[in-house]
Design a protein around this motif. Structure first.
Motif, PDB file in Angstrom:
ATOM      1  N   ILE A  21      37.677  46.183  61.836  1.00 42.77           N
ATOM      2  CA  ILE A  21      36.431  45.620  62.375  1.00 42.77           C
ATOM      3  C   ILE A  21      36.622  44.165  62.784  1.00 42.77           C
ATOM      4  O   ILE A  21      36.233  43.756  63.878  1.00 42.77           O
ATOM      5  CB  ILE A  21      35.293  45.751  61.344  1.00 42.77           C
ATOM      6  N   LEU A  22      37.245  43.376  61.912  1.00 37.18           N
ATOM      7  CA  LEU A  22      37.408  41.945  62.205  1.00 37.18           C
ATOM      8  C   LEU A  22      38.339  41.684  63.382  1.00 37.18           C
ATOM      9  O   LEU A  22      38.183  40.680  64.082  1.00 37.18           O
ATOM     10  CB  LEU A  22      37.902  41.205  60.960  1.00 37.18           C
ATOM     11  N   ASN A  23      39.295  42.572  63.624  1.00 38.14           N
ATOM     12  CA  ASN A  23      40.228  42.396  64.742  1.00 38.14           C
ATOM     13  C   ASN A  23      39.673  42.895  66.066  1.00 38.14           C
ATOM     14  O   ASN A  23      40.252  42.629  67.123  1.00 38.14           O
ATOM     15  CB  ASN A  23      41.558  43.074  64.444  1.00 38.14           C
ATOM     16  N   ALA A  24      38.569  43.619  66.033  1.00 35.47           N
ATOM     17  CA  ALA A  24      37.956  44.119  67.267  1.00 35.47           C
ATOM     18  C   ALA A  24      37.166  43.003  67.937  1.00 35.47           C
ATOM     19  O   ALA A  24      36.629  42.114  67.271  1.00 35.47           O
ATOM     20  CB  ALA A  24      37.034  45.289  66.952  1.00 35.47           C
ATOM     21  N   PRO A  61      34.094  41.166  69.367  1.00 37.15           N
ATOM     22  CA  PRO A  61      32.674  41.292  69.019  1.00 37.15           C
ATOM     23  C   PRO A  61      31.933  42.160  70.043  1.00 37.15           C
ATOM     24  O   PRO A  61      32.116  42.011  71.245  1.00 37.15           O
ATOM     25  CB  PRO A  61      32.172  39.846  69.046  1.00 37.15           C
ATOM     26  N   GLY A  62      31.144  43.086  69.538  1.00 44.60           N
ATOM     27  CA  GLY A  62      30.364  43.962  70.406  1.00 44.60           C
ATOM     28  C   GLY A  62      31.094  45.188  70.909  1.00 44.60           C
ATOM     29  O   GLY A  62      30.492  46.050  71.541  1.00 44.60           O
ATOM     30  N   SER A  63      32.393  45.281  70.637  1.00 45.36           N
ATOM     31  CA  SER A  63      33.160  46.421  71.159  1.00 45.36           C
ATOM     32  C   SER A  63      33.002  47.682  70.307  1.00 45.36           C
ATOM     33  O   SER A  63      33.226  48.782  70.783  1.00 45.36           O
ATOM     34  CB  SER A  63      34.640  46.069  71.292  1.00 45.36           C
ATOM     35  N   LEU A  64      32.625  47.509  69.054  1.00 45.10           N
ATOM     36  CA  LEU A  64      32.408  48.652  68.167  1.00 45.10           C
ATOM     37  C   LEU A  64      30.908  48.864  68.050  1.00 45.10           C
ATOM     38  O   LEU A  64      30.201  48.027  67.502  1.00 45.10           O
ATOM     39  CB  LEU A  64      33.034  48.394  66.791  1.00 45.10           C
ATOM     40  N   LYS A  65      30.423  49.971  68.560  1.00 42.82           N
ATOM     41  CA  LYS A  65      28.976  50.200  68.646  1.00 42.82           C
ATOM     42  C   LYS A  65      28.434  51.175  67.622  1.00 42.82           C
ATOM     43  O   LYS A  65      27.266  51.149  67.305  1.00 42.82           O
ATOM     44  CB  LYS A  65      28.607  50.714  70.046  1.00 42.82           C
ATOM     45  N   GLN A  66      29.280  52.084  67.103  1.00 44.26           N
ATOM     46  CA  GLN A  66      28.774  53.149  66.249  1.00 44.26           C
ATOM     47  C   GLN A  66      29.666  53.293  65.017  1.00 44.26           C
ATOM     48  O   GLN A  66      30.871  53.493  65.139  1.00 44.26           O
ATOM     49  CB  GLN A  66      28.742  54.470  67.022  1.00 44.26           C
ATOM     50  N   PHE A  67      29.041  53.208  63.831  1.00 43.65           N
ATOM     51  CA  PHE A  67      29.748  53.324  62.565  1.00 43.65           C
ATOM     52  C   PHE A  67      29.144  54.467  61.767  1.00 43.65           C
ATOM     53  O   PHE A  67      27.925  54.619  61.725  1.00 43.65           O
ATOM     54  CB  PHE A  67      29.627  52.030  61.754  1.00 43.65           C
ATOM     55  N   LEU A  70      28.570  42.740  56.898  1.00 45.69           N
ATOM     56  CA  LEU A  70      29.709  42.304  57.706  1.00 45.69           C
ATOM     57  C   LEU A  70      29.320  42.235  59.181  1.00 45.69           C
ATOM     58  O   LEU A  70      29.631  41.262  59.872  1.00 45.69           O
ATOM     59  CB  LEU A  70      30.900  43.251  57.506  1.00 45.69           C
ATOM     60  N   LEU A  71      28.625  43.258  59.661  1.00 44.46           N
ATOM     61  CA  LEU A  71      28.217  43.264  61.068  1.00 44.46           C
ATOM     62  C   LEU A  71      27.203  42.154  61.360  1.00 44.46           C
ATOM     63  O   LEU A  71      27.280  41.506  62.410  1.00 44.46           O
ATOM     64  CB  LEU A  71      27.637  44.625  61.452  1.00 44.46           C
ATOM     65  N   ARG A  72      26.270  41.914  60.443  1.00 44.52           N
ATOM     66  CA  ARG A  72      25.297  40.824  60.641  1.00 44.52           C
ATOM     67  C   ARG A  72      26.002  39.464  60.653  1.00 44.52           C
ATOM     68  O   ARG A  72      25.661  38.608  61.467  1.00 44.52           O
ATOM     69  CB  ARG A  72      24.218  40.857  59.560  1.00 44.52           C
ATOM     70  N   GLU A  73      26.978  39.273  59.770  1.00 42.66           N
ATOM     71  CA  GLU A  73      27.715  38.005  59.739  1.00 42.66           C
ATOM     72  C   GLU A  73      28.483  37.777  61.030  1.00 42.66           C
ATOM     73  O   GLU A  73      28.630  36.649  61.480  1.00 42.66           O
ATOM     74  CB  GLU A  73      28.670  37.970  58.545  1.00 42.66           C
ATOM     75  N   ARG A  74      28.961  38.863  61.628  1.00 43.00           N
ATOM     76  CA  ARG A  74      29.681  38.765  62.912  1.00 43.00           C
ATOM     77  C   ARG A  74      28.726  38.685  64.098  1.00 43.00           C
ATOM     78  O   ARG A  74      29.160  38.581  65.237  1.00 43.00           O
ATOM     79  CB  ARG A  74      30.583  39.982  63.106  1.00 43.00           C
ATOM     80  N   GLU A 119      29.029  60.534  67.509  1.00 41.63           N
ATOM     81  CA  GLU A 119      30.135  59.697  67.960  1.00 41.63           C
ATOM     82  C   GLU A 119      30.296  58.508  67.014  1.00 41.63           C
ATOM     83  O   GLU A 119      29.330  58.075  66.381  1.00 41.63           O
ATOM     84  CB  GLU A 119      29.851  59.180  69.371  1.00 41.63           C
ATOM     85  N   PHE A 120      31.508  57.956  66.948  1.00 41.48           N
ATOM     86  CA  PHE A 120      31.731  56.761  66.146  1.00 41.48           C
ATOM     87  C   PHE A 120      32.925  55.988  66.669  1.00 41.48           C
ATOM     88  O   PHE A 120      33.814  56.548  67.305  1.00 41.48           O
ATOM     89  CB  PHE A 120      31.938  57.104  64.662  1.00 41.48           C
ATOM     90  N   ASN A 121      32.905  54.687  66.402  1.00 34.09           N
ATOM     91  CA  ASN A 121      34.070  53.834  66.646  1.00 34.09           C
ATOM     92  C   ASN A 121      34.868  53.634  65.371  1.00 34.09           C
ATOM     93  O   ASN A 121      36.068  53.397  65.417  1.00 34.09           O
ATOM     94  CB  ASN A 121      33.658  52.472  67.196  1.00 34.09           C
ATOM     95  N   ALA A 122      34.162  53.690  64.233  1.00 32.85           N
ATOM     96  CA  ALA A 122      34.819  53.601  62.926  1.00 32.85           C
ATOM     97  C   ALA A 122      34.001  54.429  61.935  1.00 32.85           C
ATOM     98  O   ALA A 122      32.776  54.407  61.975  1.00 32.85           O
ATOM     99  CB  ALA A 122      34.920  52.151  62.452  1.00 32.85           C
TER     100      ALA A 122
END
Length: 176
Positions: free
Chosen positions: A44-47, A49-55, A74-78, A138-141
């Motif tokens: 997540i941290l290496n992606a 920002p905004g590229s991962l939409k679905q968890f 984590l997502l809110r902090e990013r 669907e998911f990104n992670a």
């Protein structure tokens, strides 16, 4: 052989991911062993920002709930707007008091986390899961927090174990 007077086992546990995964998925992380969570965090941290939409978080027990809350933070902090869906099996926090369950559901609703109860994962595909009712998500992670089992070391040791492979202990945590 190693002699001892007292021994403590901290062998950890694992998620039986092999029933779902082929081993080729680079964006699916199990909560156990815990090192896999570090891999998920790095992913997540290496992606960008905004590229991962679905968890997705699969597992409605305490581990799944804790993981979902931490992922949300984590997502809110990013300052990321990714959507989190928790697949809670038969019922979120089954076996826990309704008040605890209500507090979790209210917090998740406030944070925009979707909770799906009464559903189990049938299979994983590339960046998607199919539920037993044939819904596809669907998911990104994705994070697996379901079906945690003990390390196989106890079964292989010849020590007394329970049906799930856990080491049997008495009220003082001594092996039977």
């Amino acid at each position: 052989k190693i002699s001892y007077d007292v021994v403590s086992f901290n062998t950890g546990s694992e998620v039986p991911a092999e029933k779902f995964l082929t081993g080729m998925e680079r964006n699916v992380f199990s909560v156990k062993p815990v090192i896999h969570l570090l891999s998920g965090r790095r992913f997540i941290l290496n992606a960008a920002p905004g590229s991962l939409k679905q968890f997705l978080v699969i597992g409605g027990g305490p581990a799944g709930v804790e993981l979902t809350a931490n992922l949300s933070r984590l997502l809110r902090e990013r300052k990321d707007d990714g959507k989190i869906v928790l697949i809670g099996g038969t019922r979120l926090l089954k076996g826990y008091k309704d008040k605890i369950r209500s507090l979790v559901l209210r917090s998740f609703h406030t944070w925009g986390i979707e909770v799906i109860e009464g559903a189990h994962v049938k299979e994983f595909g590339k960046n998607r899961v199919v539920l037993q009712d044939e819904r596809s998500l669907e998911f990104n992670a994705a994070f697996l927090a379901a079906g945690i089992r003990p390390s196989p070391i106890f079964k292989e040791s010849g020590m007394p174990i329970g049906e799930g492979g856990e080491l049997l202990v008495d009220s003082y945590l001594r092996s039977r």
